[in-house]
Design a protein around this motif. Structure first.
Motif, mmCIF file in Angstrom:
data_model
loop_
_atom_site.group_PDB
_atom_site.id
_atom_site.type_symbol
_atom_site.label_atom_id
_atom_site.label_comp_id
_atom_site.label_asym_id
_atom_site.label_seq_id
_atom_site.Cartn_x
_atom_site.Cartn_y
_atom_site.Cartn_z
ATOM 1 N N MET A 1 136.880 73.859 84.838
ATOM 2 C CA MET A 1 136.416 74.931 83.977
ATOM 3 C C MET A 1 135.524 75.861 84.792
ATOM 4 O O MET A 1 134.660 75.420 85.528
ATOM 5 C CB MET A 1 135.633 74.322 82.805
ATOM 6 C CG MET A 1 135.207 75.338 81.782
ATOM 7 S SD MET A 1 134.353 74.597 80.363
ATOM 8 C CE MET A 1 135.616 73.581 79.665
ATOM 9 N N SER A 2 135.732 77.146 84.653
ATOM 10 C CA SER A 2 134.968 78.125 85.413
ATOM 11 C C SER A 2 133.560 78.268 84.841
ATOM 12 O O SER A 2 133.282 77.859 83.713
ATOM 13 C CB SER A 2 135.666 79.484 85.390
ATOM 14 O OG SER A 2 135.532 80.066 84.110
ATOM 15 N N THR A 3 132.668 78.892 85.618
ATOM 16 C CA THR A 3 131.307 79.140 85.165
ATOM 17 C C THR A 3 131.305 79.968 83.896
ATOM 18 O O THR A 3 130.586 79.671 82.942
ATOM 19 C CB THR A 3 130.506 79.855 86.271
ATOM 20 O OG1 THR A 3 130.469 78.997 87.411
ATOM 21 C CG2 THR A 3 129.093 80.164 85.823
ATOM 22 N N ALA A 4 132.128 81.020 83.853
ATOM 23 C CA ALA A 4 132.177 81.885 82.667
ATOM 24 C C ALA A 4 132.617 81.095 81.436
ATOM 25 O O ALA A 4 132.088 81.290 80.343
ATOM 26 C CB ALA A 4 133.112 83.060 82.902
ATOM 27 N N SER A 100 126.254 76.339 86.205
ATOM 28 C CA SER A 100 127.216 76.911 85.253
ATOM 29 C C SER A 100 126.707 78.180 84.587
ATOM 30 O O SER A 100 127.412 78.776 83.784
ATOM 31 C CB SER A 100 127.551 75.877 84.181
ATOM 32 O OG SER A 100 126.397 75.621 83.398
ATOM 33 N N GLY A 101 125.477 78.585 84.886
ATOM 34 C CA GLY A 101 124.902 79.767 84.257
ATOM 35 C C GLY A 101 124.050 79.459 83.037
ATOM 36 O O GLY A 101 123.424 80.360 82.473
ATOM 37 N N ILE A 102 123.995 78.196 82.635
ATOM 38 C CA ILE A 102 123.220 77.821 81.452
ATOM 39 C C ILE A 102 121.733 78.053 81.697
ATOM 40 O O ILE A 102 121.015 78.556 80.815
ATOM 41 C CB ILE A 102 123.512 76.368 81.035
ATOM 42 C CG1 ILE A 102 124.971 76.240 80.592
ATOM 43 C CG2 ILE A 102 122.563 75.910 79.933
ATOM 44 C CD1 ILE A 102 125.450 74.812 80.397
ATOM 45 N N GLY A 103 121.254 77.712 82.881
ATOM 46 C CA GLY A 103 119.841 77.932 83.204
ATOM 47 C C GLY A 103 119.472 79.404 83.109
ATOM 48 O O GLY A 103 118.428 79.766 82.573
ATOM 49 N N LYS A 104 120.346 80.249 83.604
ATOM 50 C CA LYS A 104 120.102 81.696 83.533
ATOM 51 C C LYS A 104 120.075 82.160 82.079
ATOM 52 O O LYS A 104 119.214 82.952 81.689
ATOM 53 C CB LYS A 104 121.166 82.446 84.325
ATOM 54 C CG LYS A 104 120.937 83.934 84.386
ATOM 55 C CD LYS A 104 121.981 84.614 85.259
ATOM 56 C CE LYS A 104 121.754 86.110 85.315
ATOM 57 N NZ LYS A 104 122.774 86.775 86.151
ATOM 58 N N GLN A 105 121.001 81.657 81.263
ATOM 59 C CA GLN A 105 121.013 82.015 79.845
ATOM 60 C C GLN A 105 119.711 81.582 79.163
ATOM 61 O O GLN A 105 119.124 82.346 78.392
ATOM 62 C CB GLN A 105 122.179 81.339 79.123
ATOM 63 C CG GLN A 105 123.528 81.954 79.369
ATOM 64 C CD GLN A 105 124.587 81.209 78.550
ATOM 65 O OE1 GLN A 105 125.110 80.198 78.997
ATOM 66 N NE2 GLN A 105 124.876 81.706 77.372
#
Length: 166
Positions: A1-4, A100-105
């Motif tokens: 599964m991609s980061t997006a 996965s970008g969750i931290g940024k979110q």
């Protein structure tokens, strides 16, 4: 599964009181990750009471199946020369979801809350060895201990009690 794809399936929302036991578990995971002793000074009951009394607030990252995979804890504070400030207490994403970008979110959602509260500055602490230092720098954070030559002091429990009850 991609980061997006991973990002799109995670919901960032304010924590509910029912989430706090799982958040407390993630606090213990964070303490283990940063190699701090697991002898927390508070227990889950106190943590839950503090949350219900609004001593701090919290966002959680939740997957569609209901699993919590991260959290950010924060509170509002004050500076006599900068006014209202926003304190990010913790930001944690479970290891299997990192990158996965969750931290940024979580970070952006939390900072937006500080902005909504009228805060002009956000403050948070990161251990020197923690790779998250680069994460925060990429998002525009600066190390004030380098910029302004600040030292951060703490009165730990024993000395705090000793000072207050002598």
């Amino acid at each position: 599964m991609s980061t997006a794809e991973k990002e799109s399936i995670v919901t960032i929302r304010l924590a509910e009181l029912a989430d706090i036991p799982e958040v407390f578990q993630m606090v213990k995971e964070l303490m283990d990750y940063v190699k701090l002793p697991l002898n927390l000074m508070i227990d889950q009951e106190t943590f839950q009471k503090n949350y219900s009394e609004k001593a701090f607030n919290c966002f959680v990252a939740q997957t569609p199946n209901g699993s919590l995979v991260g959290y950010s804890a924060y509170c509002q504070t004050y500076s006599t020369y900068e006014g209202s400030m926003f304190h990010l207490i913790d930001l944690y994403v479970r290891p299997q979801q990192r990158g996965s970008g969750i931290g940024k979110q979580l970070f952006i959602t939390t900072m937006k809350k500080g902005y909504e509260l009228g805060c002009k500055v956000a403050l948070f602490f990161v251990l020197q060895w923690n790779p998250a230092v680069n994460f925060y720098k990429k998002l525009g954070a600066i190390n004030v201990s380098e910029k302004d030559n600040f030292h951060i002091f703490e009165l730990e429990s024993d000395n705090f009690n000793k000072l207050c009850f002598e």
